[in-house]
Design an enzyme around this catalytic site. Structure first.
Site, mmCIF file in Angstrom:
data_model
loop_
_atom_site.group_PDB
_atom_site.id
_atom_site.type_symbol
_atom_site.label_atom_id
_atom_site.label_comp_id
_atom_site.label_asym_id
_atom_site.label_seq_id
_atom_site.Cartn_x
_atom_site.Cartn_y
_atom_site.Cartn_z
ATOM 1 N N GLY A 207 45.599 -22.760 38.161
ATOM 2 C CA GLY A 207 46.712 -21.843 38.355
ATOM 3 C C GLY A 207 46.910 -21.547 39.825
ATOM 4 O O GLY A 207 45.996 -21.723 40.639
ATOM 5 N N GLN B 238 49.556 -16.915 47.031
ATOM 6 C CA GLN B 238 48.465 -17.775 47.496
ATOM 7 C C GLN B 238 48.926 -18.853 48.463
ATOM 8 O O GLN B 238 48.095 -19.505 49.099
ATOM 9 C CB GLN B 238 47.746 -18.413 46.314
ATOM 10 N N CYS C 126 38.397 -18.866 42.351
ATOM 11 C CA CYS C 126 39.753 -18.687 42.887
ATOM 12 C C CYS C 126 39.927 -19.590 44.103
ATOM 13 O O CYS C 126 39.026 -19.674 44.944
ATOM 14 C CB CYS C 126 39.956 -17.222 43.279
ATOM 15 N N LEU C 127 41.074 -20.235 44.197
ATOM 16 C CA LEU C 127 41.359 -21.089 45.347
ATOM 17 C C LEU C 127 41.402 -20.294 46.641
ATOM 18 O O LEU C 127 41.149 -20.844 47.714
ATOM 19 C CB LEU C 127 42.681 -21.833 45.131
ATOM 20 N N HIS D 83 44.554 -13.608 35.641
ATOM 21 C CA HIS D 83 44.068 -13.869 36.997
ATOM 22 C C HIS D 83 45.248 -14.031 37.957
ATOM 23 O O HIS D 83 45.270 -13.434 39.042
ATOM 24 C CB HIS D 83 43.201 -15.140 36.979
ATOM 25 N N GLU D 84 46.230 -14.837 37.556
ATOM 26 C CA GLU D 84 47.376 -15.093 38.436
ATOM 27 C C GLU D 84 48.273 -13.862 38.596
ATOM 28 O O GLU D 84 48.784 -13.602 39.695
ATOM 29 C CB GLU D 84 48.180 -16.296 37.943
ATOM 30 N N HIS E 68 47.031 -11.620 41.203
ATOM 31 C CA HIS E 68 47.471 -12.005 42.550
ATOM 32 C C HIS E 68 48.829 -11.393 42.878
ATOM 33 O O HIS E 68 49.072 -10.969 44.008
ATOM 34 C CB HIS E 68 47.576 -13.526 42.666
#
Length: 196
Positions: A49, A54, A111-112, A153-154, A157
């Protein structure tokens, strides 16, 4: 390639509430280019995702997908416990999530934007999802298991939150270390090991 740089923890854009996208803006070439860039960046990373903040864009849009290649290293019992199944690519604009029950599940997340680390995070197991697709059409469905986790999670953000804000602190570690220590364990064994 139409790649963007993934913004790392510490950047203000990851700690700000993203702005809603006007529905009429969704079909514009500029917005479509943003979505394409997000998809390519997520796939190249690779990740399951990615939210617009991000890549430094403070808009309420996310993309996600999960495939066999990304979940191939999981033990079958762990994959079953996580309810992890392939998810075809989805774009979600202006998402609204609501839990459907009081059931929450604890699993490791990474997480990226916090690259190389994982920790346990408790999330709603099943959620109602509303928003718009990449063509501005309204969407509504119910997500559960790993898909529900990715979405939560997204959306965090989009609200200026990182998984480390909700993590079980003593579970925080490098992806390599946590993977070696807990990767083949079911969650009950992980909790015993960490004395949770």
């Amino acid at each position: 390639m139409n790649l963007a740089t993934v913004v790392e923890a510490g950047s203000p854009v990851l700690r700000s509430v993203a702005q809603e996208v006007p529905v009429e803006h969704i079909v514009t070439p500029e917005f479509q280019a943003l979505v394409a860039k997000m998809i390519e960046t997520m796939r190249k990373a690779p990740g399951v995702g990615l939210s617009a903040p991000q890549i430094g864009v403070p808009l309420r849009v996310l993309v996600y997908e999960d495939n066999e290649a990304l979940m191939g290293q999981l033990q079958p019992a762990v994959r079953t416990e996580q309810e992890r199944q392939p998810i075809t690519l989805r774009v979600l604009v202006n998402p609204i999530l609501a839990p459907t029950s009081s059931v929450r599940k604890l699993f490791f997340e990474g997480c990226l934007s916090v690259s190389g680390f994982t920790a346990l995070v408790e999330r709603w197991h099943e959620i109602d999802v509303r928003g718009f697709d990449e063509n501005g059409r309204p969407l509504q469905w119910r997500a559960r298991g790993w898909e529900a986790r990715i979405l939560q999670h997204e959306v965090d953000h989009l609200d200026g939150k990182l998984f480390v804000d909700s993590m079980v602190p003593k579970s925080f570690g490098t992806k390599r270390q946590n993977g070696a220590r807990f990767g083949s364990l079911l969650m009950a064994d992980v909790q015993r090991e960490l004395r949770l």
